[in-house]
Write an enzyme that holds these catalytic residues in place. Structure first.
Site, PDB file in Angstrom:
ATOM      1  N   THR A 139       0.470  -1.069  -0.137  1.00  0.00           N
ATOM      2  CA  THR A 139       0.304   0.566  -0.381  1.00  0.00           C
ATOM      3  C   THR A 139       0.942   1.275  -0.116  1.00  0.00           C
ATOM      4  OG1 THR A 139      -1.587   1.242   1.541  1.00  0.00           O
ATOM      5  CG2 THR A 139      -0.302  -0.607   2.612  1.00  0.00           C
ATOM      6  N   ASP A 140       0.473   2.178   0.034  1.00  0.00           N
ATOM      7  CA  ASP A 140       1.002   3.494  -0.522  1.00  0.00           C
ATOM      8  C   ASP A 140       0.871   4.383   1.130  1.00  0.00           C
ATOM      9  OD1 ASP A 140      -1.965   4.901  -0.219  1.00  0.00           O
ATOM     10  OD2 ASP A 140      -1.616   6.010  -1.972  1.00  0.00           O
ATOM     11  N   GLU A 141       0.300   3.373   2.043  1.00  0.00           N
ATOM     12  CA  GLU A 141       0.181   3.920   3.159  1.00  0.00           C
ATOM     13  C   GLU A 141       1.736   3.650   3.975  1.00  0.00           C
ATOM     14  OE1 GLU A 141      -3.219   2.937   5.531  1.00  0.00           O
ATOM     15  OE2 GLU A 141      -4.682   3.160   3.293  1.00  0.00           O
TER      16      GLU A 141
ATOM     17  N   TYR B 209      -1.573  -0.341  11.078  1.00  0.00           N
ATOM     18  CA  TYR B 209      -1.963  -1.126   9.541  1.00  0.00           C
ATOM     19  C   TYR B 209      -0.789  -0.691   8.927  1.00  0.00           C
ATOM     20  CZ  TYR B 209      -2.913  -1.071   4.778  1.00  0.00           C
ATOM     21  OH  TYR B 209      -2.983  -1.893   3.591  1.00  0.00           O
TER      22      TYR B 209
ATOM     23  N   LYS C 125       2.101  -3.242   7.490  1.00  0.00           N
ATOM     24  CA  LYS C 125       2.748  -3.311   6.299  1.00  0.00           C
ATOM     25  C   LYS C 125       4.019  -3.562   5.388  1.00  0.00           C
ATOM     26  CE  LYS C 125       0.631  -4.644   2.787  1.00  0.00           C
ATOM     27  NZ  LYS C 125      -0.311  -5.973   1.836  1.00  0.00           N
TER      28      LYS C 125
HETATM   29  P1  NAD Z   1      -9.593  -7.135   2.739  1.00  0.00           P
HETATM   30  O1  NAD Z   1      -9.031  -7.154   3.844  1.00  0.00           O
HETATM   31  O2  NAD Z   1     -11.061  -7.188   1.915  1.00  0.00           O
HETATM   32  O3  NAD Z   1      -8.810  -8.606   1.955  1.00  0.00           O
HETATM   33  C1  NAD Z   1      -7.786  -9.655   3.192  1.00  0.00           C
HETATM   34  C2  NAD Z   1      -8.405 -10.844   2.576  1.00  0.00           C
HETATM   35  O4  NAD Z   1      -6.686 -11.383   2.900  1.00  0.00           O
HETATM   36  C3  NAD Z   1      -9.278 -11.595   2.794  1.00  0.00           C
HETATM   37  O5  NAD Z   1      -9.564 -12.494   2.204  1.00  0.00           O
HETATM   38  C4  NAD Z   1      -9.095 -12.449   4.024  1.00  0.00           C
HETATM   39  O6  NAD Z   1      -9.743 -13.574   4.759  1.00  0.00           O
HETATM   40  C5  NAD Z   1      -7.562 -13.204   3.976  1.00  0.00           C
HETATM   41  N1  NAD Z   1      -6.586 -13.082   5.708  1.00  0.00           N
HETATM   42  C6  NAD Z   1      -6.318 -11.936   6.496  1.00  0.00           C
HETATM   43  N2  NAD Z   1      -5.808 -12.806   6.780  1.00  0.00           N
HETATM   44  C7  NAD Z   1      -5.628 -14.149   6.587  1.00  0.00           C
HETATM   45  C8  NAD Z   1      -4.139 -15.002   7.123  1.00  0.00           C
HETATM   46  N3  NAD Z   1      -3.496 -14.470   8.391  1.00  0.00           N
HETATM   47  N4  NAD Z   1      -4.390 -15.827   6.336  1.00  0.00           N
HETATM   48  C9  NAD Z   1      -5.069 -15.868   4.923  1.00  0.00           C
HETATM   49  N5  NAD Z   1      -6.175 -14.987   4.365  1.00  0.00           N
HETATM   50  C10 NAD Z   1      -6.173 -14.737   5.118  1.00  0.00           C
HETATM   51  O7  NAD Z   1      -8.041  -6.561   1.704  1.00  0.00           O
HETATM   52  P2  NAD Z   1      -7.969  -5.864   0.289  1.00  0.00           P
HETATM   53  O8  NAD Z   1      -8.488  -4.301   0.328  1.00  0.00           O
HETATM   54  O9  NAD Z   1      -8.506  -6.588  -0.189  1.00  0.00           O
HETATM   55  O10 NAD Z   1      -5.907  -5.689  -0.209  1.00  0.00           O
HETATM   56  C11 NAD Z   1      -5.703  -6.680  -0.268  1.00  0.00           C
HETATM   57  C12 NAD Z   1      -4.476  -6.285  -0.124  1.00  0.00           C
HETATM   58  O11 NAD Z   1      -4.135  -5.707  -1.185  1.00  0.00           O
HETATM   59  C13 NAD Z   1      -3.540  -6.100   1.013  1.00  0.00           C
HETATM   60  O12 NAD Z   1      -2.188  -6.735   1.625  1.00  0.00           O
HETATM   61  C14 NAD Z   1      -3.811  -4.926   1.564  1.00  0.00           C
HETATM   62  O13 NAD Z   1      -2.801  -4.194   2.454  1.00  0.00           O
HETATM   63  C15 NAD Z   1      -2.873  -3.916  -0.323  1.00  0.00           C
HETATM   64  N6  NAD Z   1      -3.769  -2.979  -0.735  1.00  0.00           N
HETATM   65  C16 NAD Z   1      -5.254  -2.699  -0.617  1.00  0.00           C
HETATM   66  C17 NAD Z   1      -5.647  -1.590  -0.892  1.00  0.00           C
HETATM   67  C18 NAD Z   1      -7.409  -0.927  -0.750  1.00  0.00           C
HETATM   68  O14 NAD Z   1      -7.740   0.304  -1.030  1.00  0.00           O
HETATM   69  N7  NAD Z   1      -7.844  -1.894  -0.233  1.00  0.00           N
HETATM   70  C19 NAD Z   1      -4.521   0.144  -1.156  1.00  0.00           C
HETATM   71  C20 NAD Z   1      -3.687  -0.629  -1.785  1.00  0.00           C
HETATM   72  C21 NAD Z   1      -3.008  -2.400  -0.827  1.00  0.00           C
HETATM   73  P1  TYD Z   2     -10.856   3.504   4.466  1.00  0.00           P
HETATM   74  O1  TYD Z   2     -11.689   3.114   3.670  1.00  0.00           O
HETATM   75  O2  TYD Z   2     -10.823   3.756   6.164  1.00  0.00           O
HETATM   76  O3  TYD Z   2      -9.019   3.974   4.011  1.00  0.00           O
HETATM   77  P2  TYD Z   2      -8.037   4.352   4.401  1.00  0.00           P
HETATM   78  O4  TYD Z   2      -8.074   4.568   6.020  1.00  0.00           O
HETATM   79  O5  TYD Z   2      -6.753   3.043   4.233  1.00  0.00           O
HETATM   80  O6  TYD Z   2      -7.435   5.819   3.516  1.00  0.00           O
HETATM   81  O7  TYD Z   2     -10.859   5.836   4.748  1.00  0.00           O
HETATM   82  C1  TYD Z   2     -10.822   6.500   3.722  1.00  0.00           C
HETATM   83  C2  TYD Z   2     -10.986   8.309   4.109  1.00  0.00           C
HETATM   84  O8  TYD Z   2     -12.060   8.616   5.258  1.00  0.00           O
HETATM   85  C3  TYD Z   2     -10.515   8.032   5.218  1.00  0.00           C
HETATM   86  O9  TYD Z   2      -9.748   9.770   5.388  1.00  0.00           O
HETATM   87  C4  TYD Z   2     -10.700   7.736   7.184  1.00  0.00           C
HETATM   88  C5  TYD Z   2     -12.131   8.172   6.288  1.00  0.00           C
HETATM   89  N1  TYD Z   2     -13.402   8.072   6.453  1.00  0.00           N
HETATM   90  C6  TYD Z   2     -14.256   8.422   7.016  1.00  0.00           C
HETATM   91  O10 TYD Z   2     -14.648   9.868   7.581  1.00  0.00           O
HETATM   92  N2  TYD Z   2     -15.330   7.684   7.634  1.00  0.00           N
HETATM   93  C7  TYD Z   2     -15.244   6.525   7.738  1.00  0.00           C
HETATM   94  O11 TYD Z   2     -16.278   6.088   8.025  1.00  0.00           O
HETATM   95  C8  TYD Z   2     -14.251   5.975   7.259  1.00  0.00           C
HETATM   96  C9  TYD Z   2     -14.680   4.380   7.025  1.00  0.00           C
HETATM   97  C10 TYD Z   2     -13.302   6.643   6.255  1.00  0.00           C
END
Ligand code: NAD
Ligand code: TYD
Length: 351
Positions: free
Chosen positions: A131-133, A157, A161
């Site tokens: 992630t970019d975070e 988080y 990562k």
């Molecule tokens: P998500 O939470 O929707 O899915 C995570 C999946 O991992 C779930 O299916 C969960 O059951 C599985 N999981 C969790 N713990 C586990 C374990 N111990 N063993 C096996 N499986 C396990 O997450 P997402 O949003 O799809 O993100 C996927 C990846 O992309 C992550 O690594 C996240 O850090 C990265 N990412 C997410 C975003 C975003 O905006 N959502 C952006 C950049 C990177």
């Molecule tokens: P989120 O979807 O949790 O992603 P991330 O924290 O990884 O960026 O949140 C996106 C943005 O929205 C973040 O600045 C937090 C804000 N947010 C709210 O204001 N209210 C909410 O209920 C949630 C879940 C997020």
């Protein structure tokens, strides 16, 4: 035939990645390993679950014995690692599970992959999705995150990562493990768990519940349609250079409050609410602890070196997303009621 382990394939981005690989590459065998935590939902993959090149395995990436046996069973050529605990708010209330899954889980996969590939004469790859975070927080209107921006994670988080990224680089440096890493901005689209901003707010609008905006709503995120992320993963998996990192982003920065107002407007139009109906649900609540102010990716490297750019404009992507949630209210209801967790039992454990 290549056998690829995709971890976290029942989650949001993982399910789009599994779908893309299973349908685009019938010559690959795709093994989806997922623990099925609250975030894992096999309903996300209903349309491809019977494809001959798709296999689901339930298990925990931090379980060394299980992972060792899984590698023996399938002799994977490559790994695309997405499994993680992914929600910042949960990491604030329950950090230890993030440490276990994101750090120990990644180390376990690296360790077993390294052992398994010791004598390998095939082209192996460990692709770590991050992630970019990990880069921390930017000033409003300031610079961007580049691949070489120093890590400065701020939440449990993002620091878990960041740790996992460091482990992947250490395995590359120390053991010559073939790795590649990508750091992506905020994703949105179908099948996202309704705890994250966009699906939570769509659900709340439909249920006429308050829309909880953290702080003043001035935080900025860079949003990318999830299918574009899956396509970037495909490009990096096939064309990325070993040992390299690629930033993936949408060039699409929004303050939360502007995004929420656009979302309210688009949903109102779609369901024929009088103008301004959903905005009335906006409720300012206490800010998230340590809330990162701004994330913004510079995605020039992946564009110049691998030819990837986002395919969708935000207005179109958001409309597509709203349409999907409206057409799949039963998916939302199953997730919010918890019945989605029965799907695995019904489909996979009936005998
Ligand atoms: P998500 O939470 O929707 O899915 C995570 C999946 O991992 C779930 O299916 C969960 O059951 C599985 N999981 C969790 N713990 C586990 C374990 N111990 N063993 C096996 N499986 C396990 O997450 P997402 O949003 O799809 O993100 C996927 C990846 O992309 C992550 O690594 C996240 O850090 C990265 N990412 C997410 C975003 C975003 O905006 N959502 C952006 C950049 C990177
Ligand atoms: P989120 O979807 O949790 O992603 P991330 O924290 O990884 O960026 O949140 C996106 C943005 O929205 C973040 O600045 C937090 C804000 N947010 C709210 O204001 N209210 C909410 O209920 C949630 C879940 C997020």
């Amino acid at each position: 035939m290549k056998t690829i382990l995709i971890t976290g394939g029942a989650g949001f981005i993982g399910s789009h990645t599994v779908r893309l690989f299973v349908t685009k590459y019938p010559e690959y065998k795709i093994v989806n390993l997922d623990k099925l935590t609250y975030a894992g939902n096999l309903e996300n993959l209903k349309d491809i679950e019977n494809k001959p090149n798709y296999i689901f395995e339930q298990g925990d990436i931090a379980d060394l014995k299980f992972i060792t046996n899984l590698f023996k069973k399938y002799n994977f050529d490559s790994v695309i690692h997405l499994a993680a605990e992914s929600h910042v708010d949960r990491s604030i209330t329950d950090p230890l599970v993030f440490i276990r899954t994101n750090i120990t889980g990644t180390a376990t996969l690296l360790h077993v992959a390294k052992e398994s590939w010791k004598e390998s004469n095939k082209k192996n790859l460990f692709y770590h999705v991050s992630t970019d975070e990990v880069f921390g927080s930017l000033e409003l209107g300031g610079d961007f995150f580049y691949e070489d921006t120093p890590y400065d994670p701020k939440s449990p988080y993002s620091s878990s990562k960041a740790s996992s990224d460091h482990l992947v680089r250490a395995w590359n440096h120390t053991y010559n493990m073939p790795v590649v890493i990508s750091n992506c901005s905020n994703n949105y689209g179908p099948y996202q768990f309704p705890e994250k901003l966009i699906p939570l707010f769509i659900n709340n609008i439909l249920k006429k519940k308050p829309l909880p905006v953290y702080g003043e709503g001035i935080n900025v995120r860079d949003w990318l349609f999830v299918e574009d992320h899956a396509k970037a993963i495909d490009v990096i998996f096939h064309k990325g250079k070993i040992g390299e990192t690629y930033n993936i982003g949408g060039h699409n920065e929004w303050t939360n409050i502007d995004l929420i107002k656009l979302l309210c407007k688009q949903v109102d139009e779609k369901i024929r609410n009088p103008e301004g109906t959903s905005e009335k649900l906006i409720t300012y609540v206490t800010d998230r602890s340590g809330h990162d102010l701004r994330y913004a990716i510079d995605a020039t490297k992946i564009k110049d070196e691998l030819g990837w750019i986002p395919s969708l404009q935000f207005d179109e992507g958001l409309r597509k997303t709203i349409d999907w949630y409206l057409e799949n209210i039963s998916w939302l209801d199953n997730v919010t009621s918890g019945t989605y967790q029965d799907y695995y039992k019904k489909q996979y454990k009936q005998d």
